[in-house]
Every structure is written in C-alpha cells, then in structure tokens.
Design an enzyme around this catalytic site. Structure first.
Site, PDB file in Angstrom:
ATOM      1  N   LYS A 151      -5.741   3.692  22.077  1.00  0.00           N
ATOM      2  CA  LYS A 151      -6.936   4.021  22.871  1.00  0.00           C
ATOM      3  C   LYS A 151      -6.533   5.117  23.844  1.00  0.00           C
ATOM      4  O   LYS A 151      -5.361   5.225  24.208  1.00  0.00           O
ATOM      5  CB  LYS A 151      -7.392   2.799  23.688  1.00  0.00           C
ATOM      6  N   HIS A 172      -6.996   7.270  29.881  1.00  0.00           N
ATOM      7  CA  HIS A 172      -8.019   8.116  30.495  1.00  0.00           C
ATOM      8  C   HIS A 172      -8.046   8.004  32.018  1.00  0.00           C
ATOM      9  O   HIS A 172      -7.282   7.237  32.615  1.00  0.00           O
ATOM     10  CB  HIS A 172      -9.388   7.807  29.899  1.00  0.00           C
ATOM     11  N   HIS A 207      -7.683   4.877  34.102  1.00  0.00           N
ATOM     12  CA  HIS A 207      -6.404   4.192  34.291  1.00  0.00           C
ATOM     13  C   HIS A 207      -5.645   4.664  35.508  1.00  0.00           C
ATOM     14  O   HIS A 207      -4.605   4.116  35.849  1.00  0.00           O
ATOM     15  CB  HIS A 207      -5.500   4.398  33.073  1.00  0.00           C
TER      16      HIS A 207
HETATM   17  N1  ARG Z   1      -4.998  -3.884  28.956  1.00  0.00           N
HETATM   18  C1  ARG Z   1      -5.981  -4.377  29.874  1.00  0.00           C
HETATM   19  C2  ARG Z   1      -7.109  -3.375  30.028  1.00  0.00           C
HETATM   20  O1  ARG Z   1      -6.939  -2.201  29.732  1.00  0.00           O
HETATM   21  C3  ARG Z   1      -5.420  -4.643  31.250  1.00  0.00           C
HETATM   22  C4  ARG Z   1      -4.368  -5.711  31.278  1.00  0.00           C
HETATM   23  C5  ARG Z   1      -4.349  -6.414  32.597  1.00  0.00           C
HETATM   24  N2  ARG Z   1      -3.280  -7.341  32.742  1.00  0.00           N
HETATM   25  C6  ARG Z   1      -3.277  -8.611  32.343  1.00  0.00           C
HETATM   26  N3  ARG Z   1      -2.184  -9.295  32.537  1.00  0.00           N
HETATM   27  N4  ARG Z   1      -4.319  -9.152  31.815  1.00  0.00           N
HETATM   28  O2  ARG Z   1      -8.182  -3.777  30.449  1.00  0.00           O
END
Ligand code: ARG
Length: 570
Positions: A127, A130, A133
């Site tokens: 993905k 962007h 983030h």
């Molecule tokens: N990958 C997830 C996102 O882009 C964020 C992860 C957050 N951390 C976790 N331990 N759930 O939304």
C-alpha cells in the site's frame, strides 16, 4: 542543578503544618510575568484553616521565612508570596551546568534504563506510504527520542501491516496480471494497481474472491508459492519504506509486523479459552466487555479466521515476555481509539496486570489544502513526494539567498535537505497532537514565524555569532555581568528546559518542546536585536557570548529531540 521550586517547598513545609509537601508543591504557581516573581505561593487554601485573611497569612509567612540564600527577595502581594530568584545564582547554575554537560544539559535520568516499547509508523505493505503516515512516524520518533534522552531503554517498533486476507487478493491478482519488470520499476504504485483491479473485476467475477480466499488459506498453511509471493511483496515494500525512513533520518529496532504474530496466535487463543474470556456468538468467538462499558470484540470470525485485534493481543503478550516493558506505547491515530480500549480491556480481563502499562497515544488528522501538492498516482499523495518537494522549495530559497547575499553555501544540497525535512517535521510537532490540522506549504517553509527554518536559522545565527566573537569555552565568564532584562529572560528560559522535556515525556506531547524552542529562539533574537553582544569590554563580551553558547546548546538539543538537524550556517 539547584531546584529553586523544591527549596521553596522545603522552606514552606517547615512553617506550614497543615499542608504536606505535595500539596505545597501543587499550589506553587509560575507567574505569567516575572515582575511578579519567578514563583508564587497563594495562601487562599490556608485562610480557612487559620481563620485569618490571606494577606495576613502571607505577611506572617514572609516574616518567618526571613532571608533565603537562593532568592533575592520574597514579596507579599495580596494573598501571594512572590519569590524572586537570585539572578546571580541563576546565571551561575544554568551556565555552569550547560558548560559542564553540553549536549546532556537537561537530561535527567528519569528512566533508569527501564525498557519502553514505542510503536509507530506501521504502514501496510503493498500500500502507498502516504502523507497520512507522517503523523505517526514523526510524533512516534520524537517520543522515542525524548524517552531515550531521559534514560529509558527504548525499543522502536514498526508493526508492519503485512498480514490479512487482502494478501490473498494480491497473490491472485499478481498471478493473473502481474509483470515483475513493470512492478520492480515502480513497486508500490504497481502493486496498488493490481489490488484496485482485482477489487473491480471481482464485482463482475465473484469467483475471484473465492480464489483469493483460497490463496490466503494457503498462505496461512505455509504453502511455498504463497509464502514466496508474499515475501516478494513484503521485501519490495520494505525497500521503499526504508528509503523514506532514510530521508527522514528515522530508524527502527524491529520490523516485526502482524505476520510474525500469526504463528503465535493459536497459543494465545488457547489461553483465552482456558481463562474463559471467550464466548460463542453466532459461530464467532468474542470477548464480552460489558464490565468495561465497551462493545464486544470479535476474536475469531465465523469462518475460523483471526483478525487485527487477535494479532494485537498476541503482540502485546510477546512484547511483555520479550522486553518486560515498563511502558508499551502505541502511536496510532485517534480513529483507532476504540480498538485500543478494547485491546487493553481484553488484556486486563485475561488477568494481565501490565495492561495498565499499555498506552495509546492518539493524534488527529492531517489534511491538505486543495491543489497544493503534486500527485503522482490518482489521489494518493506519497510522503516521499512531500519531502522531496520541501527540499526543492528550500533549495530555491537558498539559491535566492546566495544571489542576494553574493556568497556561496558550501553544502547547499545537504542544507536544503536538512531544512526541508526539518520544516515538515516541525510543522507536525507544533500543535497538540490530538488536533486536526491543515498542511500549508507556505507556513511550513517560511524562514520567519513559528517554524522549523526559523529555529534552525536562529541556531545558525548564534553559531556564527560565537565564531565571529572568537568564543572559547575555556574563557572564564563573569556571570554577574548578565543583568539585562533580555539576559534574565534567556536564563529563565534555559533553566526551564529540563522540566519541559520531562513534561513532554509524561504527557507524550513533543509539542511542549517545539513551543519551547520557538520561544527560546524568539528570546534570543530579541536579545540579539536589543543588545550589542560583541562589545569592546572583554569581560562583558565573554559573559554575553557564554550566554549565547547556552542558547546554542539548548536549541540544538531541543531540535535533536524532535529529530531535526541544527545547521551551523544557513
Ligand atoms: N497498520 C495499521 C494501519 O495502517 C496501524 C497499526 C497500528 N498498530 C497496532 N499495533 N495495531 O492502520
């Protein structure tokens, strides 16, 4: 360094029987304008106890306190006792400490090596990385730096989103339409294209979904082809992400993402069963969180697959076992508030006391003014493009300055990078994190106003002043010569640095530091404009340069806690 406030607490606690030290400490205020003193103690709370008017109490206390060595004077004003710090002591303490500790000035070993996990950034593979983030990445990095500075043993974790049913779709799409040569030239946009395409075509051709589910099942069962393709996507993505982290000067101790925990999940689910926290609900397994005033959380779906929160439960347990953390911090947007509330509640319900050491540090959204950013792919705005653009814009500004001033910078490119990236970070860290904000190019890159370039510029200015003035740390300085209002303002500000860092860490708010260094830079520029620093008188000149050196050290440390470089010349 001498702690003026605790001296006051000590002295007052000797005279006031009815309040304990903590109560006294909490009552002490810092007056907005220090013509009212550096610290003020209001006596209202004592009025009821002593049945006397507050002014009489203050007068009485002032008399009992008598002279205190650390304070020039103690004044009674209405109900307040106002304490004026001894300027000489202040200058000696602050500059003495900065000279001695240099880059460590402000560091207090609050952490005592206790381990703290700071999880941030955590993008999803295949993905785009962007603009959305940027917040978790920059805020998380700053929090980690602050904790490290205060003596914690930090573990920076990137919890990659590298698992989930969408990877079944990716594999199916790749098998159908993927061309390695095309993908490798431009990995993430090409992978995104595949993902978009399969979602679209699945609307007409639903069996694509069955095939995707099948691929995901094969991935879960470690089918070599499925694993191989998944690894391929992961590596391509990680390479892209790392390039951006390189630009940002941000690094991680661990990239263990969601997939890593999927193998550990069965045990955890087993434990949840044994502890009887799971309930069946229409074929799914859920945790009832009524006692926590939260909606139930699904742990295992009807089709037997696990979900996001299942992996997070496993992750938290793994981190406790591996790092025995004192705190486990998640820097993740406020859209996931409920998720983290449920996660911590489930851990608590499982009997893990340390659930209370898990902290969600949420933040608001960043949006963009219409049309101010270039887009490379549809609507997505890549973080890398934003950083590149910032650097290019700053380079133009520097080029113009070179022309205007008729001089050449010897490292313009590197400088443009430090200022451009610094400006973007600074902007991210300028407001209370929970607030939504609109990214604005002009404001971000401006060299004056409350911006990164302004603080960096102030640092460069003070550095060149020190050079020009022939400053040497070996020269003794007569701190008693520092008595101008602007000088005292600067000393007071420098004195408060450590407390600012401690507050920032307690509240998980890097913006305390951002605001602090902007104020310090402003105070320095006021001083610079109001006072001649390079005077003839050697003693005075040395004292003033010594103070400027203090400003330089603290600006640099403050910037470094935010992950921003401090150029020597600009
Ligand atoms: N990958 C997830 C996102 O882009 C964020 C992860 C957050 N951390 C976790 N331990 N759930 O939304």
């Amino acid at each position: 360094m001498i702690d003026f406030k605790s001296r006051i607490v000590e002295a007052l606690s000797q005279e006031i029987e009815n309040l304990d030290k903590q109560e006294i400490e909490r009552a002490i205020e810092i007056p907005p304008d220090y013509t009212m003193g550096d610290y003020a103690f209001p006596t209202f709370p004592l009025a009821k106890i002593y049945r006397k008017n507050p002014n009489a109490i203050a007068t009485d206390l002032a008399e009992k306190l008598g002279d205190m060595e650390e304070f020039e004077r103690i004044e009674v004003k209405g109900a307040y006792l106002n304490f004026f710090v001894n300027r000489l002591r202040l200058a000696q303490e602050v500059l003495g400490e900065i000279y001695e500790k240099e880059d460590d000035y402000g560091r207090v070993n609050v952490g005592q090596d206790r381990p703290v996990v700071v999880e941030y950034s955590s993008p999803n593979i295949a993905k785009p990385f962007h603009i959305g983030h940027i917040r978790t990445t920059v805020i998380g990095d700053a929090i980690e730096r602050i904790y490290k500075f205060l003596g914690y043993k930090t573990i920076a974790v990137n919890h990659l989103g590298d698992y989930g049913t969408q990877f079944g779709m990716m594999i199916e799409a790749y098998k159908r339409w993927g061309e390695p040569e095309v993908i490798e030239k431009n990995p993430i946009p090409e992978l995104v294209k595949l993902y978009v395409r399969i979602n679209q075509e699945a609307k007409e051709e639903p069996e694509l979904l069955d095939r995707s589910r099948d691929w995901f099942r094969r991935l879960e069962n470690k089918d070599p082809e499925a694993v191989h393709l998944w690894e391929y996507f992961r590596e391509l993505s990680l390479k892209e992400f790392e390039r951006v982290y390189g630009i940002l000067d941000i690094s991680f101790d661990s990239y263990k993402g969601e997939s890593f925990y999927s193998d550990l999940m069965p045990q955890v689910v087993q434990e949840m069963k044994e502890k009887e926290v799971l309930e069946e609900d229409q074929g799914a397994l859920i945790v009832n969180l009524e006692d926590y005033n939260l909606p139930p959380a699904i742990i295992i779906k009807r089709d037997g697959s696990t979900i996001y929160i299942t992996r997070d439960i496993t992750t938290a347990m793994y981190r406790k076992k591996t790092y025995d953390f004192y705190k486990n911090i998640y820097v993740v947007g406020s859209q996931q508030n409920l998720h983290f509330k449920q996660l911590f509640a489930i851990l608590d319900k499982m009997g893990h006391k340390w659930a209370e050491d898990c902290v969600h540090v949420p933040f608001g959204m960043v949006s963009l003014e219409e049309g101010t950013l270039s887009t490379r792919q549809g609507k997505v705005i890549y973080l890398e493009d934003v950083l590149d653009k910032a650097t290019q814009e700053v380079d133009k500004i520097l080029e113009k300055r070179e022309e205007d001033q008729g001089r050449k910078l010897d490292n313009r490119q590197e400088l443009a990078h430090q200022i451009g990236v610094g400006a973007v970070k600074f902007q991210e860290l300028f407001n209370q994190r929970i607030k939504d904000y609109v990214f604005n190019w002009e404001q971000t890159l401006s060299f004056d106003g409350e911006t990164g370039p302004y603080v960096q510029y102030s640092h460069a200015r003070v550095s060149s002043l020190l050079n020009k003035g022939g400053f040497s740390k070996e020269d003794p300085i007569k701190t008693d010569l520092l008595g101008e209002k602007e000088e005292i303002d600067l000393l007071r500000s420098l004195y408060g640095f450590s407390q600012t860092v401690i507050d920032a860490h307690e509240k998980y708010e890097p913006y305390f530091i951002t605001r602090y260094i902007v104020e310090l830079a402003k105070n320095f520029n006021k001083y610079y404009n109001a006072t001649q620093i390079l005077v003839e008188d050697q003693d005075l000149r040395r004292a003033r340069l010594g103070l400027c050196y203090g400003v330089k050290v603290v600006l640099k440390t403050g910037l470094s806690l935010l992950g921003i470089k401090a150029p020597e010349a600009m």
